[in-house]
Design a protein around this motif. Structure first.
Motif, PDB file in Angstrom:
ATOM      1  N   GLU A 116      27.415 -31.324  49.295  1.00 53.71           N
ATOM      2  CA  GLU A 116      27.859 -30.883  47.977  1.00 53.71           C
ATOM      3  C   GLU A 116      28.272 -32.037  47.083  1.00 53.71           C
ATOM      4  OE1 GLU A 116      30.947 -28.079  48.613  1.00 53.71           O
ATOM      5  OE2 GLU A 116      29.630 -26.560  49.516  1.00 53.71           O
TER       6      GLU A 116
ATOM      7  N   LEU B  69      27.872 -35.350  45.176  1.00 53.48           N
ATOM      8  CA  LEU B  69      26.710 -36.072  44.651  1.00 53.48           C
ATOM      9  C   LEU B  69      26.650 -37.504  45.164  1.00 53.48           C
ATOM     10  CD1 LEU B  69      24.234 -36.161  42.850  1.00 53.48           C
ATOM     11  CD2 LEU B  69      25.734 -36.668  40.906  1.00 53.48           C
TER      12      LEU B  69
ATOM     13  N   LYS C 126      25.136 -37.561  48.507  1.00 50.58           N
ATOM     14  CA  LYS C 126      23.700 -37.379  48.370  1.00 50.58           C
ATOM     15  C   LYS C 126      23.014 -38.691  47.999  1.00 50.58           C
ATOM     16  CE  LYS C 126      23.436 -32.541  46.763  1.00 50.58           C
ATOM     17  NZ  LYS C 126      22.317 -32.057  47.581  1.00 50.58           N
TER      18      LYS C 126
ATOM     19  N   THR D 264      14.666 -30.961  41.664  1.00 51.52           N
ATOM     20  CA  THR D 264      15.869 -30.462  40.998  1.00 51.52           C
ATOM     21  C   THR D 264      16.084 -31.180  39.674  1.00 51.52           C
ATOM     22  OG1 THR D 264      16.855 -30.037  43.156  1.00 51.52           O
ATOM     23  CG2 THR D 264      18.330 -30.044  41.262  1.00 51.52           C
ATOM     24  N   ASN D 265      16.417 -30.434  38.666  1.00 49.11           N
ATOM     25  CA  ASN D 265      16.622 -30.995  37.324  1.00 49.11           C
ATOM     26  C   ASN D 265      18.099 -30.973  36.916  1.00 49.11           C
ATOM     27  OD1 ASN D 265      13.863 -31.496  36.852  1.00 49.11           O
ATOM     28  ND2 ASN D 265      13.542 -29.340  36.308  1.00 49.11           N
ATOM     29  N   GLU D 266      18.997 -31.098  37.888  1.00 53.02           N
ATOM     30  CA  GLU D 266      20.425 -31.105  37.584  1.00 53.02           C
ATOM     31  C   GLU D 266      20.809 -32.371  36.814  1.00 53.02           C
ATOM     32  OE1 GLU D 266      22.567 -28.765  38.200  1.00 53.02           O
ATOM     33  OE2 GLU D 266      21.256 -27.423  39.352  1.00 53.02           O
ATOM     34  N   GLU D 267      21.793 -32.237  35.952  1.00 57.94           N
ATOM     35  CA  GLU D 267      22.282 -33.395  35.207  1.00 57.94           C
ATOM     36  C   GLU D 267      23.055 -34.329  36.136  1.00 57.94           C
ATOM     37  OE1 GLU D 267      24.529 -32.249  31.846  1.00 57.94           O
ATOM     38  OE2 GLU D 267      22.907 -31.101  30.902  1.00 57.94           O
TER      39      GLU D 267
ATOM     40  N   TRP E 266      21.777 -36.411  38.261  1.00 58.07           N
ATOM     41  CA  TRP E 266      21.071 -36.657  39.523  1.00 58.07           C
ATOM     42  C   TRP E 266      20.047 -37.780  39.372  1.00 58.07           C
ATOM     43  CZ3 TRP E 266      20.078 -32.607  43.711  1.00 58.07           C
ATOM     44  CH2 TRP E 266      21.221 -31.821  43.912  1.00 58.07           C
TER      45      TRP E 266
ATOM     46  N   ARG F 199      17.486 -38.839  42.495  1.00 58.71           N
ATOM     47  CA  ARG F 199      16.056 -38.557  42.284  1.00 58.71           C
ATOM     48  C   ARG F 199      15.225 -39.839  42.381  1.00 58.71           C
ATOM     49  NH1 ARG F 199      17.618 -34.546  38.358  1.00 58.71           N
ATOM     50  NH2 ARG F 199      17.412 -36.077  36.702  1.00 58.71           N
TER      51      ARG F 199
END
Length: 848
Positions: free
Chosen positions: A245, A247, A250, A285-288, A290, A294
């Motif tokens: 969870e 970031l 990740k 994923t198109n999360e802000e 990231w 990516r």
């Protein structure tokens, strides 16, 4: 020097401030430390309390320590500006330098406080202080590393149950491993193993995960540690953390994966553990916020995409490798400024206004909203329209590859010149590049289309996006690189029946025949050209031509008219030079080229005007060259063949397919009286008999046997004994092996019954060597197995009759018993089934 590829050590916490170092303070701390060691039970004295008191005294004395704090923290602090420097007095500057040296004096104390015999709270405070002190850079890390054994003490703290202790220990290891010369010492101290155990703990704080992963990220910069980190014990944990969870966790996990992917030896383990699935999910994923994760996921997938098989797995996850050709190449894109989008099949879309946007915004908006309309169109057509409008809009405003181009100049990992796009955008981008003026970019795009055409959906997607028409037009270019890559793309696309029809409809046969006439072309280009022609001019499709429907358009052309048009176009491409070239190819050493040339010539035999050209081109010499190369007798296998059985099996299969294609062609040619008049029947009969006795697959011998029988019937010179001999050879080397294979592989009871009945008929006719052929092909086992399955009465009686004939030869007794025939025969006799008498006679022949 700190490596430029390691993880930056940015933290939100501020470091501990260290007081001014004086000899008296050093001596006091040394004495206090000794007393604490001598009286471990006493808690009245603590060096940390002494440091804090000194710290407060120093803060009251001067505020100049802010420069030290900024320099050590590494969280954005920097050197003061010029005006500040001018306002400072020499005394303050001297005190700043003295403050920096004072911190070095306490490093030894903190390192000693990491000892295993120290209080856990003191050890925690020491490692936290050292961690924050190390953030100042390499000079501060060198001060810590001058004490031998400190790494082992730091690694040991990773076993602590305190989250803050583990975080500080991992953070300190992260700082130390960021320096090239210390990376090996960190790994040798067992940091990888301890971090693995730490990450395996349940409910681990995110801060600890982040620092631990970043340490692994730094260690993975060294190639010799990548294999250790990519072990089945560590890698699954890192891959699972891609779903964390937090970031930052990740990002750290993605960074480790990206670095591990730089070693090809790790790819297999990464793929088997599901790395492609997780990395592709991150990239889609198109999360802000990231952007970093990516980027790392893209780098890792691009490394994996260098393998053909792994590239297929990536495409199946909805991502496509697309070449980066540079934003300057798109300047040659010249779209129609007042164009209106239409579906690939020619269906026009109703316009709601008369003045489209100059930059194609109307197309973009229509493409983005097409899925919300009630238009009944297939998914591939919808994706083609959406992707085309998006990519053309970006090209018109000059927004393609601007960011990627900057990354390519700054990052060594981008030297591959590829990026990953969703398949919808990737297909449209490749088709867009095909229309540019840059020949290098066009060639790379065609290669990418070939690599991406992995299944029916992708091939249809390229067709709907308009790739087929552009590719066929590119064959006119006088550029060998473009023609080779375009031909490869068309070869992969034509694997789809619908796309193959579209390729033919664009007039590709004319271009391919033109290429084929050129003798000075690479063999690879010749092979691809023949592959496409053989798919289009497949003789088995001859009867389908009259039912073929052409592309849907306004002309409402009927199926019969469309079939006649294509058939006429096919006839026009065949001339004497093409036929001669195909016959010449049949004499080459490449088995695939021979097979395709024979298949195309077989189609040409259906055209009356081509038969005379084929005969005039000395087709018999081409057929003779194919049959003469069949030297694959099972009894003459060389030692090299036995050492490489897989290679030998592949060679046998390819030879069988080539011989089968040549036999089909010869069978069609035997219908021509003019060909038979020139034919040397004796020579071809000898070659075909040798081919029939070879070890090529049984499925490839059917046309050889049929051609041989037809050849004998037309020769008119062979009578009696020779004709019977050839008939026997066909039975032994083609019919019996085929029937036994049918017994083995068929799942139909009727088919197996027909096979065993046919075998019984052959044996009962007394064909010489039939029982030996059945035994040598493994027929005994399959006959006994059929009896054990309780077949029909007819099949059971036929199988018993064949086995009884085989039992007349004592050499077969052991094989019949080993196959388990005795208990099956006894059950038949005891049950008094209708065939029990046959079973009893067989039992009496066996040595039981």
């Amino acid at each position: 020097m700190i490596s430029g590829t390691v993880v930056p050590t940015h933290f939100s916490c501020r470091p501990c401030h260290f007081p001014v170092n004086t000899p008296s303070w050093e001596e006091a701390l040394r004495v206090g430390f000794s007393r604490a060691r001598a009286s471990p039970s006493s808690s009245s004295f603590s060096p940390f309390r002494l440091i804090k008191r000194s710290h407060r005294h120093h803060l009251r004395k001067s505020d100049t320590s802010s420069a030290v704090i900024a320099r050590v923290s590494g969280d954005g602090g920097g050197a003061p500006n010029a005006s500040q420097k001018q306002s400072e007095s020499p005394d303050i500057e001297e005190e700043n330098s003295t403050s920096s040296s004072s911190a070095d004096g306490y490093v030894a104390l903190f390192v000693r406080m990491l000892g295993l015999d120290q209080d856990p709270l003191d050890r925690e405070q020491a490692v936290v202080a050292l961690w924050k002190y190390s953030l100042g850079g390499k000079k501060y890390i060198d001060s810590i590393m001058q004490f031998h054994g400190c790494i082992n003490l730091i690694v040991n703290l990773l076993k602590s149950k305190s989250g803050s202790t583990c975080e500080a220990a991992a953070g300190l290891l992260r700082s130390i491993s960021s320096v090239n010369i210390y990376r090996e010492k960190v790994a040798d101290a067992g940091a990888i193993e301890e971090i693995t155990a730490l990450l395996a703990r349940p409910s681990l704080p995110s801060e600890v995960k982040e620092q631990s992963l970043c340490t692994l990220w730094n260690l993975s910069v060294d190639e010799k540690f990548r294999l250790q980190i990519a072990s089945p014990d560590v890698l699954p944990i890192i891959i699972d953390l891609l779903d964390d969870e937090d970031l930052k966790v990740k990002e750290a996990a993605g960074g480790v994966m990206s670095t591990l992917a730089l070693s090809q030896s790790n790819h297999n383990t990464m793929v088997e553990l599901g790395a492609i699935l997780k990395l592709a999910a991150v990239l889609r994923t198109n999360e802000e916020g990231w952007k970093v994760i990516r980027k790392e996921a893209r780098n890792a997938l691009l490394e994996l995409a260098k393998n053909d098989y792994y590239r297929i797995l990536i495409i199946e996850e909805g991502l496509m490798p697309v070449p980066m050709v540079g934003s300057a190449a798109y300047k040659s894109f010249k779209p129609s400024l007042h164009s209106w989008p239409s579906l690939p099949d020619g269906t026009e879309i109703e316009q709601t206004f008369k003045e489209p946007s100059r930059f194609g915004a109307s197309e973009l908006l229509l493409g983005l909203n097409i899925s919300e309309n009630d238009a009944n169109i297939e998914e591939a057509k919808m994706n083609a329209l959406i992707g085309r409008t998006q990519q053309q809009f970006l090209a018109r405003i000059g927004a393609i590859e601007l960011d990627d181009e900057k990354k390519t100049q700054l990052e060594a990992s981008s030297k591959t010149g590829l990026t990953l796009l969703p398949c919808t955008d990737g297909v449209a981008r490749l088709v867009l590049i095909l229309g540019l003026d840059d020949e290098g970019a066009v060639s790379r795009a065609a290669e990418a289309i070939a690599d991406s055409s992995i299944n029916e959906f992708m091939r249809v997607s390229f067709k709907e996006a308009g790739a087929v028409k552009i590719l066929v037009q590119l064959l006119e270019r006088d550029n060998d690189a473009i023609r080779s890559s375009v031909t490869r793309a068309l070869e992969r696309l034509s694997l789809s029946v619908s796309v193959c029809q579209a390729v033919e409809a664009e007039g590709v046969i004319y271009h391919l025949v033109k290429i084929l006439k050129e003798k000075e072309i690479p063999e690879s280009l010749t092979e691809k050209t023949l592959n496409i022609l053989a798919r289009i001019l497949n003789p088995s499709k001859e009867m389908k031509l009259k039912f073929y429907r052409g592309p849907v358009n306004k002309s409402n052309r009927g199926s019969e008219a469309g079939g006649e048009t294509y058939y006429s176009n096919r006839k026009e491409v065949f001339d004497s030079s093409v036929i001669s070239r195909l016959v010449e190819i049949m004499k080459s050493s490449n088995l695939n080229l021979r097979r395709k040339a024979a298949s195309i010539l077989e189609f040409a035999t259906t055209i009356d005007s081509c038969m005379d050209m084929i005969i005039s081109a000395d087709i018999e010499s081409g057929l003779t060259a194919v049959f003469q190369q069949t030297n694959l007798d099972a009894d003459t296998e060389s030692d090299a063949d036995l050492e490489e059985p897989e290679k030998y099996a592949l060679e046998v299969e390819e030879m069988g397919l080539t011989v089968s294609a040549a036999s089909r062609l010869l069978t069609k040619l035997l219908d021509s009286a003019s060909f038979c008049q020139r034919l040397n029947f004796t020579h071809l009969t000898t070659l075909l008999r040798k081919t029939l006795r070879s070890s090529i697959p049984v499925t490839c011998k059917d046309w050889v046997a049929a051609c041989l029988v037809k050849l004998i019937s037309l020769s008119g010179t062979t009578k009696g004994l020779e004709e019977d001999l050839i008939s026997t050879e066909v039975t032994l080397y083609e019919t019996i092996p085929r029937l036994i294979q049918q017994l083995e592989s068929s799942t139909s009871e009727e088919a197996r019954e027909g096979a065993v009945v046919e075998l019984n008929r052959i044996v009962s006719k007394g064909v010489a060597g039939s029982t030996r052929a059945i035994a040598s092909q493994g027929g005994i086992f399959h006959l006994v197995k059929l009896l054990g399955e309780g077949p029909s009465e007819r099949a059971s009686q036929a199988a018993l009759a064949v086995l009884y004939s085989l039992s007349m030869d004592a050499e077969n007794h052991e094989a019949i018993v080993a196959a388990g025939a005795v208990p099956i025969l006894r059950r038949i006799v005891l049950a008094e089934r209708p065939e029990w008498t046959r079973a009893l006679r067989l039992l009496r022949n066996l040595p039981v």
